[in-house]
Write an enzyme that holds these catalytic residues in place. Structure first.
Site, short mmCIF file in Angstrom:
data_model
loop_
_atom_site.label_atom_id
_atom_site.label_comp_id
_atom_site.label_asym_id
_atom_site.label_seq_id
_atom_site.Cartn_x
_atom_site.Cartn_y
_atom_site.Cartn_z
N LYS A 181 0.84 -1.19 0.00
CA LYS A 181 0.00 0.00 0.00
C LYS A 181 0.88 1.25 0.00
O LYS A 181 2.01 1.21 0.46
CB LYS A 181 -0.85 0.03 1.28
N ARG A 206 -10.42 -11.40 1.81
CA ARG A 206 -11.23 -12.49 1.24
C ARG A 206 -10.48 -13.81 1.30
O ARG A 206 -11.10 -14.88 1.39
CB ARG A 206 -11.65 -12.12 -0.20
N1 BES Z 1 -8.23 -3.63 4.33
C1 BES Z 1 -8.33 -3.24 2.98
C2 BES Z 1 -9.62 -2.47 2.71
C3 BES Z 1 -9.66 -1.05 3.18
C4 BES Z 1 -8.99 -0.06 2.48
C5 BES Z 1 -10.43 -0.70 4.25
C6 BES Z 1 -9.07 1.25 2.91
C7 BES Z 1 -10.52 0.61 4.67
C8 BES Z 1 -9.83 1.59 3.98
C9 BES Z 1 -8.33 -4.46 2.08
O1 BES Z 1 -7.55 -5.51 2.51
C10 BES Z 1 -7.79 -4.02 0.76
O2 BES Z 1 -6.66 -3.68 0.70
N2 BES Z 1 -8.64 -4.04 -0.26
C11 BES Z 1 -8.27 -3.63 -1.57
C12 BES Z 1 -8.76 -4.65 -2.55
C13 BES Z 1 -8.24 -4.45 -3.94
C14 BES Z 1 -6.76 -4.77 -3.98
C15 BES Z 1 -9.00 -5.36 -4.88
C16 BES Z 1 -8.91 -2.27 -1.84
O3 BES Z 1 -10.07 -2.07 -1.47
O4 BES Z 1 -8.23 -1.40 -2.37
MN MN Z 2 -5.53 -5.32 1.85
#
Ligand code: BES
Ligand code: MN
Ligand code: ZN
Length: 496
Positions: free
Chosen positions: A280, A354
Site C-alpha cells: 500500500k 477475502r
Molecule cells: N483492508 C483493505 C480495505 C480497506 C482499504 C479498508 C481502505 C478501509 C480503507 C483491504 O484488505 C484491501 O486492501 N482491499 C483492496 C482490494 C483491492 C486490492 C482489490 C482495496 O479495497 O483497495
Molecule cells: Mn488489503
C-alpha cells in the site's frame, strides 16, 4: 456505571446534575409540576434569555439556585416537537452523554426517555441513552504513559413515565449496558496498535473471554492445525510475517434445546494490512491497524450476548493474520488451494481479507449454521460508496438481508444492500486457477462479495463490509464499535 430507573411524579430529587429537554419554540419538555418552583423559574428565565434556543443537540449547563436539590442543570435542545424522530433523539442522547462526561457531576438524573419519539418507544430511547453514555465515557489510554482523566460520572438515574413498565425499562437498560460493553471491547481492540494486537494477542483475548464467561468456549487453531485442515488460502496471507496466523473459534451456548444449530459470525482479523508485496502507499497506512475491526466486533458481540444470556447458540470464527511483505511472502500470480479445494490465483496480495475469510467460511460449514454473517473491513470501494454512514451488505438470501436492513434501521447502526448479480461473477475468472482474488477496478465491493459467495453456497449468508463504518479518521481517529449494536439486535431477535 450504575443505572437506575425513576418512575416518579417529581424530578425534585437529590442529584449532581438534572438533565432536562428544551423544545425549540415551546420550551421545557417536563410538566411544570414535576420541578421545584425555583428550578422551574431558573430554567424558564434562561430559556427566555435566548441562551439556549432548543435546537436538536444544543446543550447549556447552568447553575441551579442554592435552594434546589441539584447544584446544576443541563438543558438539552430537542428541536421541533413534530419532527422528533429516532435520529433526532440519538443526536440529543449523544450530546447529553458528551456534556455529562465533561462535568464534575458524579450522579445525574436524566429526564429524556419519556419524550414522544415519532417512530420509537421509551424502551428504545433508554437503550440508546445507555449506549451513548457508555460510548461517551470510553477513554483510550492503554498505550499512554499518563492515564486519561476518568469522567466523574458513576451513576445515572433515568426518569421514566410513572406508568412505564419497570420490567421493560430495566431490560432496556440491561440491553444498552451489554451493547455498550461490547462496543468498548470492539473499540479497545480496534484502537490497539499492530505491534500489540497481533493474531496471538487476539487469540489470548478470546481465551480470556471464554474463561470469564462459562457459556463461551474458546478454541485456538495454530498454523499447524490449519495446515492439517488444508487452509492454504488463509495461511498464504501470513506467510510474509513472523507473527503466526490464528483461527479463533468461540462457541456460545445459551440454548436450552439440545443440539440447537448456531448462528455463526465470521470476523476478518488482519491485525495489520501493509498490502503485502502489493504494498500500500505510505500515507495513512497506520489506519490499517484497524483491519481487524471485523474480528473486534465479533468479540464485542460475543461479550454482549454472554452478558445478556441470550437463549440461542452462536459460534464465532475469527481469521487472524498479519499481511506483510518479505522474502517469504505470497507474490502476485501465486496460486493457492483453499480448504474448499478451489484454487485461487492471487493477483493482488492486498486483497487478503477475502483470502482469510474464504477458509473461515468453509470451516463454518461444520457447525451446520442457521445463518452466517461475516464482518470485514474488506474494500476501499465500500468507503467510496457509503462513506462513514452505512455498512455495505451483500447476501445470498433475501430474507436475511431484509432482516439485517430492518435491524440497521431499528438500531441506527445502518446497513445498505448492494447487488450480487451473477453477471459480476465472471470478473473473477482466471486462466490459471478456479478463481482470481480480484475483479478489476470496477464494482470492488461487489466483486469482493462475489469471491466470498463461492464459499458460502451451503448456507444462508450475509456479508457486512465495514471498511467505512468501523473507524473514524481525522481528529476523532478511533474505532467506532460498529456493527456491534446491529449484530446484538439481530441475535436478540433470533429463536433457539
Ligand atoms: N483492508 C483493505 C480495505 C480497506 C482499504 C479498508 C481502505 C478501509 C480503507 C483491504 O484488505 C484491501 O486492501 N482491499 C483492496 C482490494 C483491492 C486490492 C482489490 C482495496 O479495497 O483497495
Ligand atoms: Mn488489503
Ligand atoms: Zn485488509
Amino acid at each position: 456505571m450504575k443505572y437506575q430507573l425513576l418512575t416518579s411524579k417529581t424530578l425534585d430529587k437529590k442529584t449532581d446534575c438534572l438533565v432536562l429537554g428544551v423544545w425549540d419554540r415551546t420550551g421545557l419538555d417536563v410538566p411544570p409540576e414535576m420541578l421545584a418552583p425555583v428550578v422551574l423559574e431558573q430554567c424558564n428565565s434562561v430559556i427566555k434569555s435566548g441562551d439556549i434556543k432548543g435546537k436538536p443537540g444544543e446543550t447549556l449547563l447552568i447553575h441551579a439556585p442554592a435552594k434546589a436539590a441539584t447544584p446544576r442543570i443541563l438543558l438539552v435542545g430537542l428541536g421541533d416537537k413534530n419532527k422528533f424522530d429516532a435520529k433526532a433523539y440519538r443526536k440529543v442522547a449523544r450530546a447529553t452523554a458528551q456534556a455529562l462526561s465533561k462535568t464534575p457531576a458524579k450522579t445525574a438524573l436524566v429526564s429524556l426517555v419519556q419524550v414522544t419519539i415519532t417512530n420509537r418507544d421509551a424502551a428504545w430511547a433508554t437503550t440508546q441513552l445507555v449506549m451513548e453514555v457508555g460510548n461517551a465515557l470510553y477513554r483510550y489510554d492503554q498505550t499512554k504513559s499518563k492515564k486519561a482523566d476518568k469522567p466523574a460520572l458513576t451513576s445515572l438515574v433515568i426518569a421514566a413515565a410513572p406508568d412505564a413498565s419497570r420490567k421493560a425499562m430495566n431490560d432496556a437498560i440491561d440491553t444498552g449496558e451489554a451493547i455498550s460493553l461490547g462496543m468498548s471491547v470492539a473499540r479497545e481492540l480496534g484502537n490497539l496498535p499492530g505491534n500489540i494486537c497481533t493474531p496471538s494477542y487476539l487469540a489470548e483475548r478470546a481465551i480470556e473471554l471464554g474463561m470469564r464467561n462459562k457459556s463461551i468456549k474458546t478454541r485456538i487453531l495454530t498454523e499447524k492445525q490449519m495446515e492439517k485442515l488444508k487452509m492454504g488460502s488463509l495461511l498464504s496471507v501470513g506467510h510474509g510475517s513472523k507473527e503466526e496466523s490464528r483461527l479463533i473459534v468461540m462457541e456460545y451456548k445459551g440454548s436450552r434445546k439440545a443440539g440447537s444449530s448456531p448462528y455463526c459470525l465470521v470476523g476478518k482479523g488482519i491485525t495489520f494490512d501493509t498490502g503485502g508485496i502489493s504494498l500500500k502507499p505510505g500515507a495513512g497506512m497506520d489506519e490499517m491497524k484497524f483491519d481487524m475491526c471485523g474480528a473486534a466486533s465479533v468479540m464485542g458481540t460475543m461479550t454482549a450476548i454472554a452478558k445478556l444470556g441470550l437463549p440461542i447458540n452462536v459460534t464465532a470464527i475469527i481469521a487472524a493474520a498479519e499481511n506483510m511483505p518479505s522474502s517469504t511472502a505470497t507474490k502476485p500470480g501465486d496460486i493457492v488451494t483453499s480448504m474448499s479445494g478451489k484454487t485461487i490465483e492471487i493477483l493482488n496480495t492486498d486483497a487478503e481479507g477475502r483470502l482469510v475469510l474464504c477458509d473461515a467460511l468453509t470451516y463454518a460449514e461444520r457447525f451446520n449454521p442457521r445463518t452466517v454473517i461475516d464482518i470485514a473491513t474488506l474494500t476501499g470501494a465500500a468507503v467510496a460508496t457509503f462513506g462513514e454512514v452505512n455498512t455495505a451488505m451483500l447476501s445470498n438470501n433475501d430474507a436475511l438481508a431484509q432482516e439485517l436492513f430492518a435491524m440497521g434501521q431499528e438500531t441506527l447502526d445502518t446497513v445498505w444492500q448492494l447487488p450480487l448479480d451473477d453477471e459480476y461473477q465472471s470478473l473473477l475468472d482466471s486462466n490459471f486457477a478456479d478463481i482470481a482474488n480480484i475483479g478489476g477496478p470496477k464494482a470492488g465491493t461487489i466483486t469482493a462479495a462475489c469471491f466470498l459467495s463461492r464459499f458460502t453456497e451451503k448456507f444462508q449468508w450475509a456479508h457486512l463490509d465495514i471498511a467505512g463504518t468501523a473507524w473514524l479518521g481525522g481528529g476523532q481517529k478511533g474505532a467506532t464499535g460498529r456493527p456491534v449494536p446491529l449484530l446484538v439486535e439481530y441475535l436478540r431477535k433470533q429463536k433457539a
